[in-house]
Design a protein around this motif. Structure first.
Motif, short mmCIF file in Angstrom:
data_model
loop_
_atom_site.label_atom_id
_atom_site.label_comp_id
_atom_site.label_asym_id
_atom_site.label_seq_id
_atom_site.Cartn_x
_atom_site.Cartn_y
_atom_site.Cartn_z
N PRO A 156 -7.42 -6.35 30.05
CA PRO A 156 -7.95 -7.28 29.04
C PRO A 156 -6.86 -8.19 28.49
O PRO A 156 -5.67 -7.97 28.73
CB PRO A 156 -8.45 -6.33 27.96
N ALA A 157 -7.29 -9.21 27.72
CA ALA A 157 -6.33 -10.03 26.98
C ALA A 157 -5.75 -9.19 25.85
O ALA A 157 -6.34 -8.20 25.43
CB ALA A 157 -7.04 -11.26 26.41
N GLY A 158 -4.58 -9.58 25.36
CA GLY A 158 -3.99 -8.87 24.22
C GLY A 158 -2.77 -8.07 24.58
O GLY A 158 -2.23 -7.36 23.74
N VAL A 159 -2.32 -8.17 25.84
CA VAL A 159 -1.08 -7.50 26.24
C VAL A 159 -0.01 -8.58 26.38
O VAL A 159 -0.15 -9.49 27.20
CB VAL A 159 -1.25 -6.74 27.57
N PHE A 160 1.02 -8.50 25.55
CA PHE A 160 2.08 -9.51 25.55
C PHE A 160 3.43 -8.85 25.71
O PHE A 160 3.63 -7.73 25.26
CB PHE A 160 2.13 -10.25 24.21
N THR A 161 4.38 -9.56 26.31
CA THR A 161 5.76 -9.10 26.16
C THR A 161 6.15 -9.43 24.72
O THR A 161 5.64 -10.38 24.12
CB THR A 161 6.70 -9.80 27.14
N ALA A 162 7.06 -8.64 24.17
CA ALA A 162 7.44 -8.81 22.76
C ALA A 162 8.03 -10.20 22.53
O ALA A 162 7.77 -10.83 21.50
CB ALA A 162 8.42 -7.73 22.34
N GLY A 163 8.80 -10.69 23.48
CA GLY A 163 9.44 -12.00 23.33
C GLY A 163 8.42 -13.13 23.36
O GLY A 163 8.57 -14.13 22.64
N ALA A 164 7.39 -13.00 24.19
CA ALA A 164 6.35 -14.03 24.24
C ALA A 164 5.62 -14.06 22.90
O ALA A 164 5.36 -15.13 22.33
CB ALA A 164 5.38 -13.76 25.38
N ALA A 165 5.30 -12.86 22.38
CA ALA A 165 4.64 -12.78 21.07
C ALA A 165 5.53 -13.38 19.99
O ALA A 165 5.07 -14.08 19.09
CB ALA A 165 4.32 -11.32 20.75
#
Lengths: 424, 136
Positions: free
Chosen positions: A134-143
């Protein structure tokens, strides 16, 4: 006609800016720095927290402040800062091919090149988390970029996988912006993040850190709905019966960084599989003469101050090479550095004795956490020097200084190994 | 030596103990401090004077430097990074975030420019931490 520069630097992050300033200070007159972003500073621009510069500036700065000071220094040198420009290729005869919306395709040539492209985050694919997509998984740096630069909140209920510094910093950042961070989950029995970040990012906000745990499933149809977390055993395998479910809408991944070396590989520069960066000599020169590298493109550093120090060394060496004042000692008295017991990698990977001034510095990482311990430097089997340490961890870069006379006296390769100090 | 996080995850500190163990956050070194609660708040385990000051403050009136962003218009990005120019009481950090959410800057902004003066009466100014040029 191709424009000619003394030193060309690829990347305007902390490494590239420091290398360019240092090249200028050491006699390179025409310096160019090229970056694909619209502004200089690299990843420091999104690291809005403080903690940078204690070594170099002797005060605590935020990322943007640290970058801003270096950009100012660079501008004072009159060097050319070419932004919004993608470098496509670096050749062995030190030509740089690049593309920008303003100037189209262009080629420059340089007396010396410094590679300072930094690193990239490992993604979900790199760690292989089972479950839905699903959507909602990010690398910490992208977030971090979304939240700090572009002004988008990435979620409301967050689980962070990995306890590297970026993950810890984002735990605090998301909390300050009103999200609920449910847990920080770390597969290893220790965190690779700085102790100060465990305190001021997790403990300050009551965020639990689950050591020896990992995410074993991501659930959700369109958006993340929950994650399953399990304890792992000594071989890092999930233990059945330890499942915990966290209802969340967002997963941030802080699972490591990888040097970004496409240009390096294409240039035919030798890559060290341990660091995933170029193989470098004592002055940060790669295996292609006149091409230097520094910062996170060589190996991932803990502190930007260390990147700056390494990059100044590379910039100085690049200026000397461009001015033909470098010692032409490419194959002279080469001392390879062998990784002995408990040493994960070293930078540099080898030292040209004649190219060192009074001493050579070697940076390395240990493979596990150590208490009172000894770093042993050996010439083959012959002990040369022992360095005592009270505490070492994989997350903390170590370094030793080898005096030049010791290098000269060594007959063969140097071996660096680490062991626990023997108790009396 | 055991890794500190493991130790820290054990039972919470006994409130009655006369000595509080802390990890200094003043620099990346992370010294393990021992602070006597009460009396002169003597600090041991610190490698520098900053550690002693942190230890004392942390058991009497803990403070933090707040770093965050505020909205900005007319720049190439929609956020401008800011920080308090000195530490503020820890319990005011979230309240300060509420103040920040109401701030909208207009580019250009200079690094060091005061965005909110004397935030929440703490004596600390909120300042911009980078230049933000007016976008063309």
């Amino acid at each position: 006609m191709t424009q000619r520069y003394d030193v060309a630097v690829v990347g305007a992050g902390p490494a590239g800016l420091a290398a360019a300033c240092s090249a200028y200070e050491n006699g390179a007159e025409k310096v160019i720095v090229i970056d694909r972003d619209r502004e200089a500073g690299g990843i420091l621009n999104q690291c809005i927290h403080s903690g940078f510069g204690l070594h170099y500036f002797k005060e605590e700065l935020t990322g943007p402040e640290y970058a801003g000071r270096f950009e100012e220094m660079l501008r004072k040198t009159g060097s050319r800062l070419m932004l919004d420009t993608m470098v496509l290729k670096v050749t062995q005869n030190r030509e740089i091919h690049m593309m920008s919306p303003k100037e189209g395709y262009s080629v420059i040539s340089a007396g010396a090149v410094v590679l300072a492209m930094g690193c990239r985050e490992r993604t979900r694919g790199a760690v292989g988390i089972p479950g839905a997509r699903p959507a909602g998984v990010f690398t910490a740096g992208a977030a971090q970029r979304y939240v700090n630069i572009e002004g988008y909140m990435v979620g409301r209920r967050v689980v962070i996988l990995g306890s590297g510094d970026i993950g810890l910093i984002m735990a605090r950042r998301m909390t300050l912006e009103g999200a609920k961070v449910l847990a920080c989950v770390e597969i290893m029995p220790h965190s690779n993040g700085l102790a100060r970040n465990i305190v001021q990012c997790l403990e300050d906000y009551g965020i639990p850190l689950y050591l020896s745990h990992t995410v074993t499933e991501i659930r959700g149809k369109n958006r993340v709905e929950a994650v399953k977390v399990q304890r792992v055993d000594e071989s890092l395998k999930p233990v059945p019966g330890t499942e915990m479910i966290f209802d969340c809408d967002t997963v941030l991944l802080s699972v490591g960084l990888i040097p970004e070396n496409e240009l390096t590989r294409d240039a035919g520069i030798k890559i060290d599989p341990r660091t995933k960066g170029p193989y470098v000599y004592e002055n940060m020169e790669t295996t292609v003469p006149g091409v230097f590298a520094c910062g996170n493109v060589v190996h991932v550093h803990d502190l930007v101050d260390f990147v700056t120090a390494e990059s100044k060394k590379a910039g100085e060496a690049a200026a000397k090479y461009a001015n033909n004042s470098a010692l032409n000692a490419f194959n002279s008295d080469l001392k390879a550095i062998i990784n002995g017991e408990n040493v994960a990698y070293t930078v540099p990977q080898s030292i040209r004795t004649e190219n060192t001034d009074k001493f050579a510095e070697v940076f390395f990482r240990v493979k596990r956490v150590f208490g009172d311990s000894v770093i042993e430097l050996k010439d083959g089997e012959k002990p040369l020097k022992a360095y005592k340490r009270q505490h070492m961890a994989p997350g903390e870069m170590e370094h030793i200084i080898i005096p030049k006379d010791m290098l000269l006296s060594a007959a063969g390769s140097l071996t660096i190994s680490v062991k626990e100090e023997e108790k009396q | 030596m055991k890794k500190l996080e493991l130790e820290r995850n054990k039972a919470p500190e006994n409130e009655n103990r006369a000595v509080k163990e802390l990890i200094c956050i003043m620099c990346p070194k992370g010294c393990r401090l021992k602070v006597e609660e009460g009396g002169g708040y003597a600090v041991t385990g610190n490698a520098c004077p900053k550690g002693a000051e942190y230890g004392r403050k942390e058991v009497t009136n803990p403070t933090r430097v707040l770093t965050s962003t505020v909205k900005i218009t007319g720049a190439i990005h929609s956020c401008c990074p800011v920080k308090t120019d000195r530490d503020i009481p820890k319990q005011l950090v979230l309240k300060a975030m509420d103040v920040l959410s109401g701030v909208v800057l207009k580019a250009p902004v200079r690094r060091g420019e005061v965005v909110v003066s004397n935030i929440l009466g703490t004596g600390a100014n909120l300042i911009a931490t980078r230049d933000m040029e007016a976008a063309e």
